[in-house]
Motif scaffolding. Structure first.
Motif, short mmCIF file in Angstrom:
data_model
loop_
_atom_site.label_atom_id
_atom_site.label_comp_id
_atom_site.label_asym_id
_atom_site.label_seq_id
_atom_site.Cartn_x
_atom_site.Cartn_y
_atom_site.Cartn_z
N VAL A 33 0.83 -1.21 0.00
CA VAL A 33 0.00 0.00 0.00
C VAL A 33 0.86 1.25 0.00
O VAL A 33 0.59 2.22 -0.74
N VAL A 34 1.92 1.26 0.82
CA VAL A 34 2.81 2.42 0.87
C VAL A 34 3.47 2.65 -0.48
O VAL A 34 3.53 3.77 -0.99
N THR A 69 0.91 3.86 -3.06
CA THR A 69 0.47 5.21 -2.74
C THR A 69 1.51 6.25 -3.16
O THR A 69 1.18 7.29 -3.75
N TRP A 76 1.73 6.35 -6.97
CA TRP A 76 0.53 6.98 -7.54
C TRP A 76 0.53 8.50 -7.31
O TRP A 76 0.08 9.25 -8.19
N SER A 77 1.04 8.92 -6.17
CA SER A 77 1.11 10.37 -5.91
C SER A 77 2.11 11.06 -6.84
O SER A 77 2.05 12.28 -7.03
#
Length: 362
Positions: free
Chosen positions: A164-165, A168, A171-172
């Motif tokens: 997830v990290v 994330t 994606w950012s």
């Protein structure tokens, strides 16, 4: 009707009591402590990536110099055994010195995190060979134990958190990733380095959160495993304090030895002050003895002991004087080998003077 209550723990051996300090110390010496390896890993990763961020220019310079030397110097050497050996030694030494600060930070952070959890502990107990470690039955039981399930859940959580990290963060920065094709090599490498370090630090923080939860569980599981039954506590107390029967025999022997020493002093007394039947106190005065500045008690006793004191005094012709109040008071207030109090000086002095006069006449 009277009911008899029994504590069934004494028969079932159920471990419901908290571990004693001795049990905790024994398990600690065996290396059985509550700690979370994930906390150690998270702290080590955090400081490794932090050191990579701070030492980025230094590492880049060192690696650039290495590439320059490899392609400008080593490619000109002839391929012989000695040259290849020298290249390997120089390259490995150079790389070792380059990553030494990062490895030092990892080593120090790992030690610090261990000390923070369990303090200083050195033991070789976990390294000792034990047959149950290779027992397939024990191994299968561990696979289906609650601890194995917890470890499985923890591994899935770690994978999920890191995934997830990573997603994330990427994606950012998706716009910057798409624009990498239009950047030069230095900008692309700087972006990848910065993103990798950011993912590493964020992953270490998420892993630390899992480690804290794991540490709480490890503490609970450790406390559960070292619980004791009431019978265990009783047995431990016996081992520490000794069997009550043996202790009573030792004390009895000590009393007998003390009594024997005391009786051996009676023949040296100047006078025996009695009740006359219940109390007997042996007094001695030696002005040459620097330890005693006044008459002192060499023996005392009641009932049977008082009778033995009188018998020994008769046998060795020690004067026996009856003075009921004084005998009771001396027995109560003065210990053996202790000088009498000033309040008894006059009464004892009169008795000693009387005894000395009779001895002089004799």
């Amino acid at each position: 009707m009277t009911y008899l209550q029994l504590d069934l723990q004494f028969f079932s051996g159920e471990k419901t009591e908290k571990a004693t300090p001795k049990k905790r110390e024994d398990t600690r010496k065996k290396g059985q402590v509550a700690k979370s390896q994930d906390i150690n890993t998270a702290i080590a990763l955090f400081f490794i990536f932090l050191s990579l961020m701070l030492l980025g220019p230094f590492l880049r310079m060192r690696l650039t110099n290495l590439f320059i030397k490899v392609f400008s110097e080593y490619t000109q050497w002839g391929l012989t055994f000695d040259s290849i050996q020298l290249i390997i030694v120089e390259v490995l030494g150079y790389i070792g010195l380059t990553i030494a600060p990062v490895l030092g930070v990892a080593f120090i952070s790992a030690i610090a995190s261990n000390l923070a959890q369990i303090g200083f502990l050195f033991t070789t107990e976990p390294l000792q060979f034990k047959l149950d470690k290779i027992n397939p039955i024990s191994g299968f039981k561990k696979l289906v134990s609650p601890r194995a399930i917890v470890e499985l859940v923890k591994s899935l959580l770690k994978i999920s958190f890191v995934a997830v990290v990573t997603v994330t963060v990427l994606w950012s920065r998706k716009d910057e990733v798409l624009m990498l094709a239009f950047k030069d090599l230095d900008s692309a490498l700087a972006f990848f380095g910065e993103t990798t370090i950011f993912i590493g630090i964020a992953g270490a923080i998420s892993l630390f959160i899992i480690g804290v939860l794991d540490y709480i569980y490890q503490r609970y599981d450790h406390e559960k495993n070292i619980r004791m039954s009431k019978q265990d506590i009783k047995d431990e107390y016996k081992n520490i304090e000794g069997d009550p029967l043996i202790k009573s025999k030792i004390k009895e022997r000590q009393r007998q030895m003390a009594m024997s020493r005391m009786m051996s002093e009676v023949p040296e007394a100047d006078v025996i002050i009695t009740n006359p039947t219940h109390y007997a106190v042996a007094i001695k005065y030696d002005e040459t003895n620097p330890l005693h500045q006044a008459p002192y008690v060499v023996a005392k006793g009641v009932d049977y002991v008082a009778l033995k004191i009188r018998e020994i005094a008769d046998h060795h012709q020690v004067m026996i004087i009856e003075n009921r109040p004084l005998a009771r008071a001396l027995y109560r207030d003065v210990e053996i080998n202790q000088d009498i109090d000033e309040s008894y000086y006059q009464a004892v002095a009169e008795i000693l003077a009387y005894v000395y006069r009779l001895e002089k006449k004799a």
